[in-house]
Design a protein around this motif. Sequence first.
Motif, mmCIF file in Angstrom:
data_model
loop_
_atom_site.group_PDB
_atom_site.id
_atom_site.type_symbol
_atom_site.label_atom_id
_atom_site.label_comp_id
_atom_site.label_asym_id
_atom_site.label_seq_id
_atom_site.Cartn_x
_atom_site.Cartn_y
_atom_site.Cartn_z
ATOM 1 N N GLU A 74 0.994 -1.142 -0.057
ATOM 2 C CA GLU A 74 -0.046 -0.052 0.084
ATOM 3 C C GLU A 74 0.940 1.070 -0.075
ATOM 4 O O GLU A 74 2.145 1.297 0.336
ATOM 5 N N LEU A 75 0.162 2.559 -0.248
ATOM 6 C CA LEU A 75 0.988 3.656 -0.230
ATOM 7 C C LEU A 75 2.212 3.688 -1.202
ATOM 8 O O LEU A 75 3.303 4.327 -0.494
ATOM 9 N N GLN A 76 2.113 3.154 -2.278
ATOM 10 C CA GLN A 76 3.327 3.197 -3.115
ATOM 11 C C GLN A 76 3.520 4.512 -4.123
ATOM 12 O O GLN A 76 4.538 4.980 -4.369
ATOM 13 N N THR B 188 2.231 8.175 -4.018
ATOM 14 C CA THR B 188 1.880 9.255 -3.055
ATOM 15 C C THR B 188 2.124 10.702 -3.545
ATOM 16 O O THR B 188 2.590 10.802 -4.455
ATOM 17 N N GLU C 159 -4.871 -0.528 -10.152
ATOM 18 C CA GLU C 159 -4.560 -0.842 -8.975
ATOM 19 C C GLU C 159 -4.770 -2.364 -8.439
ATOM 20 O O GLU C 159 -5.660 -2.752 -8.271
ATOM 21 N N GLY D 279 -4.969 -0.391 -1.853
ATOM 22 C CA GLY D 279 -4.594 0.908 -1.435
ATOM 23 C C GLY D 279 -3.167 1.508 -1.618
ATOM 24 O O GLY D 279 -2.464 1.978 -0.694
ATOM 25 N N THR E 98 -2.373 3.803 -3.735
ATOM 26 C CA THR E 98 -2.547 5.228 -3.992
ATOM 27 C C THR E 98 -3.049 6.068 -2.847
ATOM 28 O O THR E 98 -4.151 5.984 -2.707
ATOM 29 N N ASP E 99 -2.318 7.190 -2.445
ATOM 30 C CA ASP E 99 -2.983 7.888 -1.432
ATOM 31 C C ASP E 99 -3.586 9.052 -2.133
ATOM 32 O O ASP E 99 -3.837 9.235 -3.189
#
Length: 217
Positions: free
Chosen positions: A98-100, A102, A116, A120, A122-123
Amino acid sequence: ELLKREGIKPEDATLAIQGFGNVGSWTAKCAADKGLKIVALSDISGGIYDPNGFDPYKVEEYAQNNGGVIKGYPGAKAISNEEVLEQDVTVLIPAALELQITGKNADKIKAKMIVEAANGPTDADADAILEKRGIPVVPDVLANGGGVTVSYFEWVQNLYRYFWTEEEVIDRQEQMMVKAFANVYDAAKKYNTTMRVGAYIVALNALAEPLKLRGII
């Protein structure tokens, strides 16, 4: 389906996949089977790049004989996981953590579209940047929904004590996923928003309509 909507033939598309585990490796194999050229891959050991493209079946075989990692794949240039995300490709698929993507690296993304496969990746800050740059993102809730869809099929088969062939499962899954994509894509276009918000719209409408029919609201 997104390539179709964007008017791009699979054989003209290049692909970068971050992650080569269960999700990433199968994504790579399915994409290659459909004619996409995979130019960048990565796993926990780092990334590999080859402008001529990878055969994911051979990469998987190499990893199985190399301690489970793709590092050192013959003929490939070693790159970092971050560089995999920033490749100039048609499609970027984050299929790892996740969160790669940002607010810090969204401006460096060169892919024309993102799908994706991770949960998750992408923030919210990146979402806003990518939307402003006109880079469509197929959200995780849609893109990796195939597994849950087949789990639903298993539940239905168990209830009826009637079992489908693998071909029937694949055919039914494709029909449902294609329809789901169309609903989300069309909702995003109708309301001039992202596919992530489009997915929320479709989901909330699916909940609201039965409640209306039942007279609850």
